[in-house]
Design a protein around this motif. Structure first.
Motif, short mmCIF file in Angstrom:
data_model
loop_
_atom_site.label_atom_id
_atom_site.label_comp_id
_atom_site.label_asym_id
_atom_site.label_seq_id
_atom_site.Cartn_x
_atom_site.Cartn_y
_atom_site.Cartn_z
N LEU A 237 0.80 -1.27 0.07
CA LEU A 237 0.12 0.00 -0.04
C LEU A 237 0.95 1.30 0.07
N LEU A 238 1.87 1.36 0.92
CA LEU A 238 2.68 2.39 1.04
C LEU A 238 3.97 2.23 -0.07
N SER A 239 4.56 3.38 -0.55
CA SER A 239 5.90 3.19 -1.10
C SER A 239 6.88 4.23 -0.80
N GLU A 240 6.27 5.41 -0.07
CA GLU A 240 7.34 6.26 0.22
C GLU A 240 7.97 6.03 1.35
N GLU A 241 9.26 6.48 1.45
CA GLU A 241 10.27 6.20 2.71
C GLU A 241 9.71 6.57 3.81
N SER A 264 8.76 -0.20 8.22
CA SER A 264 8.81 0.90 7.12
C SER A 264 7.65 0.52 6.24
N GLY A 265 7.26 1.44 5.13
CA GLY A 265 6.28 1.58 4.07
C GLY A 265 6.84 0.40 3.21
N ALA A 266 8.00 0.05 3.20
CA ALA A 266 8.69 -1.12 2.06
C ALA A 266 8.06 -2.47 2.48
N HIS A 267 7.70 -2.78 3.75
CA HIS A 267 7.40 -4.10 4.30
C HIS A 267 5.98 -4.54 3.77
N PRO A 287 -2.20 1.78 7.84
CA PRO A 287 -1.05 2.54 7.16
C PRO A 287 -0.85 3.85 7.50
N GLU A 288 0.42 4.27 7.74
CA GLU A 288 0.41 5.89 8.06
C GLU A 288 1.08 6.38 6.84
N SER A 289 0.31 7.51 6.23
CA SER A 289 0.83 8.20 5.28
C SER A 289 0.45 9.59 4.88
N TYR A 293 -4.84 8.51 2.23
CA TYR A 293 -5.70 7.91 3.42
C TYR A 293 -5.72 6.42 3.19
N PHE A 294 -5.36 5.44 3.81
CA PHE A 294 -5.59 4.34 3.75
C PHE A 294 -6.37 3.55 4.93
#
Length: 499
Positions: A237-241, A264-267, A287-289, A293-294
């Motif tokens: 869902l997340l891609s940003e560092e 991290s968002g890479a997991h 998910p924290e972005s 919003y997810f």
């Protein structure tokens, strides 16, 4: 429990429930999987009643571990016949018991194999509120076929796939590979199976896993579940560092014990360990972005019962002075095993100690023709102990052959056969004392367990004895009377045990 007697017991497993040992339970249900699963069942006259019954068993075996409900898996069946017919809608049976009975009660319709019509009907029902289908959940079609259809399937099948339906095909006949591989979802090696109807259980687990890949693809779910851990998997869902996931989990009966992890968002996966056995956990993935919003994803996972050892004890390779003891399972948490053994009745007991990595040993220097009580105790690294007992019997010394039998071979000839004697046999000696005519003795190698007895007069009773030959001990003979029918009677023989 213990066996009451050892006679003829061979190799057997024993469990001892009096020691509070719990059997290994069934695998936990597969929950947190949301999807509409439709079976396209060939109910036409081209399928035999036997094949139809085996396919129904396969369908139930395939879905049995699933959890059913409006937030889990829903299942329906459509018959392929002259006119397609829905056996029951998706939302009718929402428990394992009622669904199993519904599949058992499904009756073959016979008629023509109009698969194309059934596929068009399936497309309508897979997206119909009236049929209990749900919007925005994965759609899976499992078509079980003998490979024959009276109408075209290519166009309605393509429409289904274009609408996002994943198509699995199981062919129990000699269907055209090119046609079926084009009809199934891609790649065909994952979505198309050719298997004889009697071998359907071979593909059950593989097909179920492939279906799970589809209906769990966009949901948080658990795999590799043990008594103390499981792995969580979720879609990327997340891609940003700068983004990250927060995982919260707690036992359902004690939510105040909530624990939190951040990755991290890479997991897309994480192993949770040091969990309690046989405990249901509520898990939330947040998910924290700062960009999108997810919504949080949640799941519920139940850990397995704690493994114990031993839960099985096997006695095998019994001889006059020894037998082989093995047990299962072997666990990393066990440091060693103690094997206590002694004759019954009696109070004398001897002890063998075995390393925790081993699962068997040979008990030697025993008395012949004696019943022993054998207790295997696992010594855990934690200091705990678990025990399991079984009875074992040594063989009689100078063991004799077993089950001497005869077969009429015609022309005044009988075939004598026997089961092998115990121990290191050098050979067998077969003596035939004829009622009329000379006696004869035949010696054979230890691998031979039958001989032909010729020139037996019609209507006579002949005494046949088989004796094993040992190097350092006498063998005991086994004798039977073999009767040869009079020439006027039907071919056959009679024998009786010597008084």
């Amino acid at each position: 429990f213990l066996a009451d007697a050892c006679a003829g017991m061979g190799s057997q497993y024993f469990t001892n429930t009096s020691l509070s040992l719990l059997p290994l339970g069934p695998q936990p249900p597969i929950s947190n999987s949301e999807g509409d699963l439709l079976f396209l069942l060939d109910s036409s006259g081209s399928v035999s009643y036997y094949e139809f019954s085996r396919v129904k068993e396969f369908m139930w075996d395939l879905v049995q571990p699933f959890t059913f409900g409006p937030k889990d898996v829903q299942t329906s069946i459509i018959h392929i016949s002259t006119t397609p017919t829905m056996e029951f809608p998706f939302d009718r049976y929402l428990s394992s018991g009622t669904l199993q009975q519904a599949i058992r009660d499904t009756r073959q319709l016979m008629g023509d194999t109009n698969t194309g019509k059934a596929l068009s009907y399936a497309k309508e029902k897979l997206f119909s509120d009236e049929a209990g289908a749900r919007p925005d959940v994965p759609k899976v079609l499992v078509w079980v076929t003998d490979g024959f259809s009276t109408d075209d399937i290519s166009e309605p099948m393509q429409l289904l796939k274009d609408m996002g339906v994943t198509v699995f095909i199981v062919s129990t006949g000699r269907g055209n590979y090119l046609e079926l591989s084009a009809a199934a979802s891609q790649p065909p090696e994952k979505h198309l199976h050719f298997v004889d109807v009697d071998d359907l259980p071979i593909i059950t687990e593989e097909l179920r896993d492939a279906i799970l890949d589809v209906i769990q693809a966009n949901r948080l779910h658990a795999v590799d579940i043990t008594s103390s851990s499981f792995r969580l998997i979720w879609p990327k869902l997340l891609s940003e560092e700068t983004s990250y996931y927060t995982l919260e989990y707690a036992p359902t009966d004690d939510l105040a014990r909530k624990r939190t992890k951040q990755v991290s968002g890479a997991h897309t996966s994480l192993v949770l360990s040091n969990l309690a056995p046989e405990t249901t956990y509520e898990v939330a993935l947040i998910p924290e972005s700062n960009v999108h919003y997810f919504p949080p994803q949640t799941t519920r996972v139940t850990t397995l019962a704690e493994e114990i050892s031993p839960v099985q004890v096997l006695i095998s390779e019994s001889g006059p002075h020894s037998f082989h003891v093995s047990w299962a399972p072997t666990l990393d948490s066990v440091s060693g095993y103690q094997i206590l053994y002694g004759p019954l009745p009696g109070n004398s007991v001897k002890l063998l100690e075995v390393d925790g990595t081993r699962n068997s040993t040979v008990v030697e220097n025993l008395a012949p023709n004696t019943t022993y009580l054998v207790t295997v105790t696992a010594i855990y690294k934690s200091g705990q102990e678990k025990s399991l007992s079984a009875k074992a019997c040594t063989q009689e010394e100078g063991s004799k052959v077993r089950h001497l039998r005869f077969e009429d071979m015609g022309s005044n000839t009988l075939k004598a056969s026997w089961d092998a004697a115990d121990g290191k046999v050098l050979g067998y000696r077969v003596r035939c004392r004829r009622q009329t005519g000379p006696s004869s003795v035949i010696s054979v190698s230890p691998q031979v367990h039958s001989v032909l007895l010729t020139d037996l007069a019609s209507g006579t009773a002949n005494k046949v004895c088989v004796k094993p030959v040992y190097k350092n001990q006498p063998g005991k003979r086994l004798c039977r009377m073999a009767r040869v029918q009079p020439a006027t009677d039907a071919q056959g023989y009679k024998h009786r045990q010597r008084a």
